[in-house]
Design an enzyme around this catalytic site. Structure first.
Site, short mmCIF file in Angstrom:
data_model
loop_
_atom_site.label_atom_id
_atom_site.label_comp_id
_atom_site.label_asym_id
_atom_site.label_seq_id
_atom_site.Cartn_x
_atom_site.Cartn_y
_atom_site.Cartn_z
N ILE A 155 0.88 -1.16 0.00
CA ILE A 155 0.00 0.00 0.00
C ILE A 155 0.92 1.21 0.00
O ILE A 155 1.69 1.38 0.94
CB ILE A 155 -0.82 0.05 1.31
CG1 ILE A 155 -1.53 -1.25 1.59
CG2 ILE A 155 -1.74 1.27 1.34
CD1 ILE A 155 -2.83 -1.48 0.93
N GLU A 156 0.90 2.00 -1.03
CA GLU A 156 1.81 3.15 -1.00
C GLU A 156 1.02 4.45 -1.02
O GLU A 156 1.50 5.48 -1.45
CB GLU A 156 2.82 3.02 -2.15
CG GLU A 156 3.54 1.68 -2.07
CD GLU A 156 4.84 1.61 -2.85
OE1 GLU A 156 5.35 2.66 -3.24
OE2 GLU A 156 5.33 0.49 -3.06
#
Ligand SMILES: *[C@@H]1O[C@H](CO)[C@@H](O)[C@H](O)[C@H]1NC(C)=O
Ligand SMILES: *[C@@H]1O[C@H](CO)[C@@H](O)[C@H](O)[C@H]1NC(C)=O
Ligand SMILES: *[C@@H]1O[C@H](CO)[C@@H](O)[C@H](O)[C@H]1NC(C)=O
Ligand SMILES: *[C@@H]1O[C@H](CO)[C@@H](O)[C@H](O)[C@H]1NC(C)=O
Ligand SMILES: *[C@@H]1O[C@H](CO)[C@@H](O)[C@H](O)[C@H]1NC(C)=O
Length: 388
Positions: free
Chosen positions: A148-149
């Protein structure tokens, strides 16, 4: 504001399509609904491997992790399997890779990517996890790497929902797939890089380990807009110091290194090799590596001979770079990592007591078999090994 861009090389496989929620499951006829729910694990007739045993999840717990990202195609056939412990399969599912990795005792894990807005809903989280778990089981895989960025505000509902997602994913995977591994990718530093305010200690506690992406370290440049190293030595170590200072055990941290660099077009290149770059803002910072583009190591190595500078070494950043002129007459500066810069970082793995090493991504080397390339590729794999 510039639109968010993938923080990953362009070779990066496309994002997965939206995850069907419970609403979609409810639309399925009953027999299909049963299929979509967790099933008991059996390596039965659907095993694609020559030996049914190769479909069983890996149980071995390596003392040292070599965690590699693979983005598809068949380059994996040339990897150094004497070292690999986990393959995060970010490309298309390849059963041949799965069987081969298992024959070498290496885990193969799924990619987990989800919109944070959605996971605030516990029901959505539950269905997302069930869907990933089913996929992992169907494909005989050994876990999941959660990547998850996205931006998260510290006081937003997403902040706690993300920690909950990681915890619930780990609990489900560990319960349903024996020996499975759940990991989470974090930025090079815990200090709100790219406006990612995550509960790092909570997430580290909730999963098996964190993969620290010690690259893209110029994603937010607050000082001068000049080209700089993708993973400068001091900056990289500062990140590990900060994670450990918050109370995260070094045994929960795997050092991620880049097998790619950045090519910047210089607005001006001074005689002492200072390359001024365009101001491209990113998440609040005035300039960013978004002014450049990512290039795999194999391409960089082919370019050095046509550079105007030859390979240079920056003593402050402990990284190599070179300059070249493009056909339109513009100067470029290319910053990258090579065996020299990587081995300096690797030397700290033992010093800090980290769990292992890994790279984005294994496909970036030249596996063509060309004599010079072969040597360069072997050298890159070799420096991953800590010196005993
Ligand atoms: C975080 O907060 C800022 C300021 O309130 C807002 O502009 C931004 O959209 C928020 N980001 C997310 C991902 O919610
Ligand atoms: C982080 O998550 C843990 C586990 O859920 C929780 O106990 C802790 O209070 C959280 N820390 C912060 C700073 O929110
Ligand atoms: C651009 O580079 C040239 C050549 O090194 C130098 O003389 C000049 O001062 C630089 N200009 C700016 C604006 O930095
Ligand atoms: C680059 O030049 C060196 C020295 O002339 C040579 O040994 C090497 O093979 C060349 N590399 C490539 C990729 O052409
Ligand atoms: C890197 O860190 C070392 C040790 O803290 C320090 O002596 C050195 O000046 C730093 N180098 C740079 C370029 O910041």
């Amino acid at each position: 504001m510039a639109p968010p861009r993938p923080r990953r090389p362009p070779l990066f496989a496309g994002r997965q399509s939206a995850v069907p929620g419970l609403a979609l499951l409810a639309l399925l006829p009953m027999p299909m609904l049963a299929l979509a729910l967790p099933r008991p694990l059996t390596a039965g007739a659907d095993c694609p491997c020559s030996e049914p045993a190769l479909c069983r999840p890996i149980q071995h717990r390596p003392a040292f992790e070599v965690f590699i990202f693979d983005i598809g195609q068949k380059t994996w056939k040339s990897y150094d399997w004497s070292q690999i412990t986990t393959v995060a399969a970010f490309g298309k599912y390849d059963s041949e890779l799965l069987c081969y990795a298992h024959s070498k005792g290496a885990r193969v894990v799924l990619k987990g990517d989800v919109s944070l807005r959605d996971i605030v809903d516990p029901t959505f989280r539950e269905s997302w996890i069930a869907q990933k778990l089913d996929l992992a089981k169907t494909q005989h895989m050994d876990g999941i790497n959660i990547d998850i960025e996205q931006e998260v505000n510290c006081s937003s509902p997403e902040y706690d929902a993300l920690t909950a997602l990681v915890k619930e994913t780990t609990d489900s995977f560990h319960r349903e797939i024996e020996g499975s591994q759940v990991t989470f990718d974090v930025a090079w530093s815990p200090k709100n890089i790219d406006r990612r305010c995550y509960n790092y200690t909570g997430i580290a506690d909730a999963c098996d380990f964190l993969f620290v992406m010690s690259y893209d370290e110029q994603s937010q440049v607050w000082s001068e807009c000049i080209a700089a190293a993708n993973a400068p030595y001091n900056q990289t170590l500062t990140g590990y110091n900060d994670y450990i200072k918050m109370g995260i055990s070094p045994k929960k941290l795997v050092m991620g290194i880049p097998w790619y660099g950045y090519d910047y077009t210089c607005l001006n290149l001074s005689e002492d090799h200072v390359c001024t770059i365009a101001k491209v803002p990113f998440r609040g910072a005035p300039c960013s590596d978004a002014a450049g583009h990512q290039v795999p190591y194999k391409t960089i190595m082919k370019q050095i001979n046509s550079s105007t500078s030859g390979s240079q070494w920056d003593k402050d950043q402990q990284a190599p770079y070179f300059n070249y002129k493009d056909p339109a007459g513009h100067f470029h500066q290319v910053w990258y990592d090579n065996p020299q810069s990587i081995s300096l970082k690797v030397a700290n793995i033992q010093k800090y007591g980290l769990r292992g090493i890994g790279m984005w991504n294994a496909n970036c080397l030249d596996y063509s078999g060309d004599v010079i390339a072969k040597q360069q590729t072997e050298e890159m794999w070799k420096v991953l090994k800590p010196k005993l």
